[in-house]
Enzyme design. Structure first.
Site, PDB file in Angstrom:
ATOM      1  N   SER A  22      42.182  54.257  63.164  1.00 30.79           N
ATOM      2  CA  SER A  22      43.023  54.983  62.213  1.00 30.79           C
ATOM      3  C   SER A  22      43.872  54.088  61.313  1.00 30.79           C
ATOM      4  O   SER A  22      43.951  54.330  60.099  1.00 30.79           O
ATOM      5  CB  SER A  22      43.919  55.985  62.950  1.00 30.79           C
ATOM      6  OG  SER A  22      43.146  57.032  63.499  1.00 30.79           O
ATOM      7  N   LYS A  72      46.292  63.188  75.350  1.00 32.63           N
ATOM      8  CA  LYS A  72      46.155  64.441  74.606  1.00 32.63           C
ATOM      9  C   LYS A  72      46.481  65.673  75.442  1.00 32.63           C
ATOM     10  O   LYS A  72      47.126  66.608  74.960  1.00 32.63           O
ATOM     11  CB  LYS A  72      44.734  64.569  74.043  1.00 32.63           C
ATOM     12  CG  LYS A  72      44.408  63.582  72.941  1.00 32.63           C
ATOM     13  CD  LYS A  72      42.992  63.810  72.448  1.00 32.63           C
ATOM     14  CE  LYS A  72      42.632  62.837  71.338  1.00 32.63           C
ATOM     15  NZ  LYS A  72      41.249  63.062  70.851  1.00 32.63           N
ATOM     16  N   ASN A  93      46.607  66.379  69.493  1.00 36.40           N
ATOM     17  CA  ASN A  93      46.462  65.024  68.957  1.00 36.40           C
ATOM     18  C   ASN A  93      47.321  64.746  67.730  1.00 36.40           C
ATOM     19  O   ASN A  93      47.148  63.726  67.070  1.00 36.40           O
ATOM     20  CB  ASN A  93      44.988  64.691  68.671  1.00 36.40           C
ATOM     21  CG  ASN A  93      44.385  65.512  67.548  1.00 36.40           C
ATOM     22  OD1 ASN A  93      45.035  66.359  66.953  1.00 36.40           O
ATOM     23  ND2 ASN A  93      43.122  65.261  67.263  1.00 36.40           N
ATOM     24  N   GLY A 245      30.430  59.113  65.369  1.00 39.31           N
ATOM     25  CA  GLY A 245      31.814  59.368  65.744  1.00 39.31           C
ATOM     26  C   GLY A 245      32.781  59.245  64.585  1.00 39.31           C
ATOM     27  O   GLY A 245      33.759  60.001  64.496  1.00 39.31           O
TER      28      GLY A 245
END
Length: 289
Positions: A22, A72, A93, A245
């Protein structure tokens, strides 16, 4: 990237952090639009996590938190306000603080996964889907598939209780979707999802019997370590369509940005700016990332 006294933080909390992608996507995007925001990874083990989450939002310049493994599921009980997606999947999340100081949580893994399917022209409504792995990400994907109108969901997890609990939550919220807990046989399914960590490490076993995959089945992956995992490689050899993914990651980021009250964008723009930023790195830095 400039960091000064006005910089806002989005913390990315998980453990371990060496696989985090990220920051490599958000930060080039923020820089490209001139937003004084930065995503910072925080490596937090399970034991101190509840204290950390509450404490981090005591800081005025924290815009929000991205939550990943293994936190999570634990996050849900720490929220003041949980979205319907969080309630169904039993995982969260994304967390932000609202004007009243409450911690508000939402879940975008499943949304990103389904948006990726739809962008590829996959018919989700009326489909039969297999989800292997019923932890945070698997629960999110199962909930999003049910919300998108699949007629049947087959769930499998090595922890049978996790699959059964998810099936009960889905049945309450999506009674028109038939939910079964069984072995991970992909035969007869239009959509097959690996939502386990298998594939993150060399030598991992495959999560299902690939010889049972039928040509034309969409096989989706959540593992980010490699674009084409052993499962996806085997699926391609069987004549299946695939979703890597990273697709789920790029598709959910626009929804995250909206949740945090930041300017949103498209997956294509995110891929472009992230790719340009990676190309500008020295070769040794590219290899490390």
């Amino acid at each position: 990237m400039r960091i000064d006294g006005l910089t806002e933080l989005i913390v990315h909390i998980g453990y371990p952090t060496h696989t985090f992608k990220s920051p490599l996507i958000y930060n080039p995007y923020f820089e490209s639009i001139g937003a004084n925001v930065v995503v910072v990874p925080l490596a937090c083990r399970p034991e101190p996590y509840p204290v950390l989450l509450r404490s981090i939002f005591a800081l005025d310049n924290v815009r929000g938190a991205l939550i990943t493994m293994p936190h999570k599921v634990r996050t849900v009980e720490l929220l003041d306000v949980a979205s319907p997606a969080v309630q169904v999947a039993g995982a969260c999340n994304a967390v932000r603080r609202d004007a009243d100081g409450r911690l508000v949580g939402d879940l975008f893994d499943g949304v990103g996964f389904v948006r990726g399917l739809l962008r590829k022209g996959v018919t989700v409504q009326g489909a039969r889907a297999l989800v292997v792995g019923c932890g945070g990400v698997g629960s999110a994907i199962a909930a999003a598939l049910a919300a998108a109108g699949v007629t049947e969901l087959r769930l499998h997890d090595v922890r049978s209780g996790a699959a059964q609990a998810l099936a009960q939550r889905l049945a309450r919220h999506y009674p028109s979707t038939r939910v079964v807990c069984a072995d991970p046989d992909p035969a007869g399914h239009n959509i097959v999802v690996n939502a386990t960590p298998l594939g993150m490490h060399e030598g991992d076993p495959l999560p299902l019997d690939v010889s049972r995959l039928q040509p034309g089945t969409l096989v989706g992956e959540v593992v980010l370590r490699a674009e084409i995992t052993p499962l996806l490689r085997a699926a391609l050899a069987r004549g299946c369509r695939i979703q890597v993914g990273a697709d789920m990651l790029f598709e959910q980021i626009p929804a995250y940005l909206e949740f945090f009250g930041l300017p949103t964008t498209t997956p294509e723009t995110l891929r472009r700016v992230a790719g340009a930023a990676a190309a500008a790195l020295p070769a040794e830095a590219q290899e490390a990332s």
